[in-house]
Design an enzyme around this catalytic site. Structure first.
Site, PDB file in Angstrom:
ATOM      1  N   CYS A  63      44.652  36.236  33.611  1.00  0.00           N
ATOM      2  CA  CYS A  63      44.001  37.173  34.807  1.00  0.00           C
ATOM      3  C   CYS A  63      45.175  36.962  36.007  1.00  0.00           C
ATOM      4  CB  CYS A  63      41.922  36.735  35.350  1.00  0.00           C
ATOM      5  SG  CYS A  63      42.151  37.742  37.146  1.00  0.00           S
ATOM      6  N   HIS A 101      46.111  44.398  25.350  1.00  0.00           N
ATOM      7  CA  HIS A 101      46.501  45.120  26.428  1.00  0.00           C
ATOM      8  C   HIS A 101      46.873  46.409  25.666  1.00  0.00           C
ATOM      9  CE1 HIS A 101      45.648  43.699  30.175  1.00  0.00           C
ATOM     10  NE2 HIS A 101      46.231  42.943  29.937  1.00  0.00           N
ATOM     11  N   GLU A 135      39.136  47.643  32.160  1.00  0.00           N
ATOM     12  CA  GLU A 135      39.302  46.743  31.859  1.00  0.00           C
ATOM     13  C   GLU A 135      38.262  46.120  30.998  1.00  0.00           C
ATOM     14  OE1 GLU A 135      39.742  43.480  34.540  1.00  0.00           O
ATOM     15  OE2 GLU A 135      41.017  44.856  35.794  1.00  0.00           O
ATOM     16  N   THR A 154      47.813  41.582  34.874  1.00  0.00           N
ATOM     17  CA  THR A 154      47.959  40.916  33.853  1.00  0.00           C
ATOM     18  C   THR A 154      48.821  42.585  33.003  1.00  0.00           C
ATOM     19  OG1 THR A 154      45.767  41.286  32.666  1.00  0.00           O
ATOM     20  CG2 THR A 154      47.476  39.426  32.684  1.00  0.00           C
ATOM     21  N   GLY A 155      47.514  44.105  33.103  1.00  0.00           N
ATOM     22  CA  GLY A 155      48.242  45.032  32.458  1.00  0.00           C
ATOM     23  C   GLY A 155      49.476  45.626  32.892  1.00  0.00           C
ATOM     24  N   CYS A 204      44.271  45.865  38.149  1.00  0.00           N
ATOM     25  CA  CYS A 204      44.649  44.558  37.109  1.00  0.00           C
ATOM     26  C   CYS A 204      46.242  43.872  36.968  1.00  0.00           C
ATOM     27  CB  CYS A 204      44.503  45.013  35.489  1.00  0.00           C
ATOM     28  SG  CYS A 204      44.606  44.262  34.202  1.00  0.00           S
TER      29      CYS A 204
HETATM   30  O1  ZDP Z   1      41.221  40.749  29.451  1.00  0.00           O
HETATM   31  C1  ZDP Z   1      40.198  40.780  30.139  1.00  0.00           C
HETATM   32  O2  ZDP Z   1      39.460  40.426  29.465  1.00  0.00           O
HETATM   33  C2  ZDP Z   1      40.409  41.029  31.945  1.00  0.00           C
HETATM   34  N1  ZDP Z   1      39.144  42.062  32.080  1.00  0.00           N
HETATM   35  C3  ZDP Z   1      40.803  40.185  32.489  1.00  0.00           C
HETATM   36  C4  ZDP Z   1      41.114  40.683  34.304  1.00  0.00           C
HETATM   37  C5  ZDP Z   1      42.169  40.831  34.088  1.00  0.00           C
HETATM   38  C6  ZDP Z   1      42.564  40.939  35.875  1.00  0.00           C
HETATM   39  N2  ZDP Z   1      42.650  42.487  36.466  1.00  0.00           N
HETATM   40  C7  ZDP Z   1      44.187  40.939  36.115  1.00  0.00           C
HETATM   41  O3  ZDP Z   1      44.404  41.170  37.162  1.00  0.00           O
HETATM   42  O4  ZDP Z   1      45.149  40.490  34.814  1.00  0.00           O
HETATM   43  C8  ZDP Z   1      42.326  39.977  36.194  1.00  0.00           C
END
Ligand code: ZDP
Length: 281
Positions: A75, A165, A214, A225-226, A223
């Protein structure tokens, strides 16, 4: 039982942080996390994050439950909030670096003097088996591959930042019906562990706009990681630069996919909102 917590957010992606440093198991269950994250019947958040004792020689470990109780591997916004939380608990004000154990490996956030947090997010994983997705053979990459969702064909690129992703570059992100199309990507049979989905519009090669659906949390304001995965997808398809600002509904993140060590660096804010206590039962 009464629990202390502190709310933090990274660009409006909000988390309940729990000081779990004295026990190796999370103090609350995933069912309780669902209740706490509820915006009407609970505290309200996109997830619950635990600051746990460090594993394998690291300073601390991070675990997170999504608002639906599922447990993601990583996250990005959350780890910036965790770094801020740890510094607040310890009364640290200067620049500090933490080695954090996560289900996606060791991640290193650094608190910078200016209040922002820079995170070494590690290397992106690109093979279909690593995402995971069945869109192509397991040992192949998923770059600009057609995927039918909701009666339309989307050109998608898949990237794992520890979590899955699926990224699609579009003309106009404001025209995407996120609430209806998002869940269809999330639960598409091509993604055995479900997926996070990012819709990206190129403003300039060094500035892109993103809207996200998400996994386990729905439409969020940001997000981390996104944003990292979207820049990787943009570089792989020739749409954006390796150093790129990503504008999310909640604000901007600066992303760099380093040519030197091939790791992704994410820089952005993390803010404390309030501390409270929650009585269970
Ligand atoms: O991979 C998932 O199930 C995401 N919902 C995790 C959370 C990702 C997050 N929003 C981020 O900022 O990378 C916290």
């Amino acid at each position: 039982m009464e629990f202390e917590f502190t709310k933090y957010h990274g660009l409006g992606n909000d988390f309940i942080l729990i000081d779990n440093r004295s026990k190796s198991a999370p103090l609350i269950t995933s069912e309780q996390a669902v209740q706490w994250c509820d915006r009407n019947f609970g505290i309200g958040a996109d997830g619950v994050i635990f600051a746990l004792p460090g594993l394998e020689g690291t300073d601390y470990s991070m675990r997170i439950f999504n608002a639906d109780g599922s447990e993601p591997e990583m996250c990005g916004n959350g780890i910036r909030c965790l770094a801020k939380f740890l510094a607040d608990l310890q009364g640290v004000t200067g620049s500090t670096e933490y080695q954090i154990h996560t289900l996606a490996g060791v991640i290193t956030p650094t608190l910078e003097g200016n209040g922002k947090v820079r995170v070494n997010m590690g290397m992106p994983q690109l093979l279909a088996s690593q995402i995971p997705t069945t869109l192509v053979q397991g040992d192949q990459k998923v770059i600009d591959v057609p995927l039918e969702v909701g009666g339309n064909v989307w050109q998608v690129t898949c990237v794992s930042m520890g979590n899955p992703h699926c990224i699609t570059y579009v003309e106009d992100v404001s025209a995407i019906p996120l609430e209806s199309i998002g869940p269809q990507f999330e639960h598409h049979s091509a993604f055995p562990k479900r997926t996070n989905t990012e819709f990206i519009q190129v403003v300039r090669p060094d500035y892109i706009k993103m809207r996200v659906w998400e996994r386990g949390a729905g439409a969020t304001l940001a997000c981390g990681t996104g944003a990292c995965a979207s820049v990787v997808a943009g570089v792989l398809t020739g749409k954006c630069d390796r150093i790129c600002t990503v504008e999310l509904p909640g604000g901007c993140l600066d992303i760099e996919w380093s040519e030197i060590d091939q790791r992704i660096y994410m820089t952005g804010p993390a803010q404390r909102v309030f501390t409270g206590s929650f009585r269970q039962g």
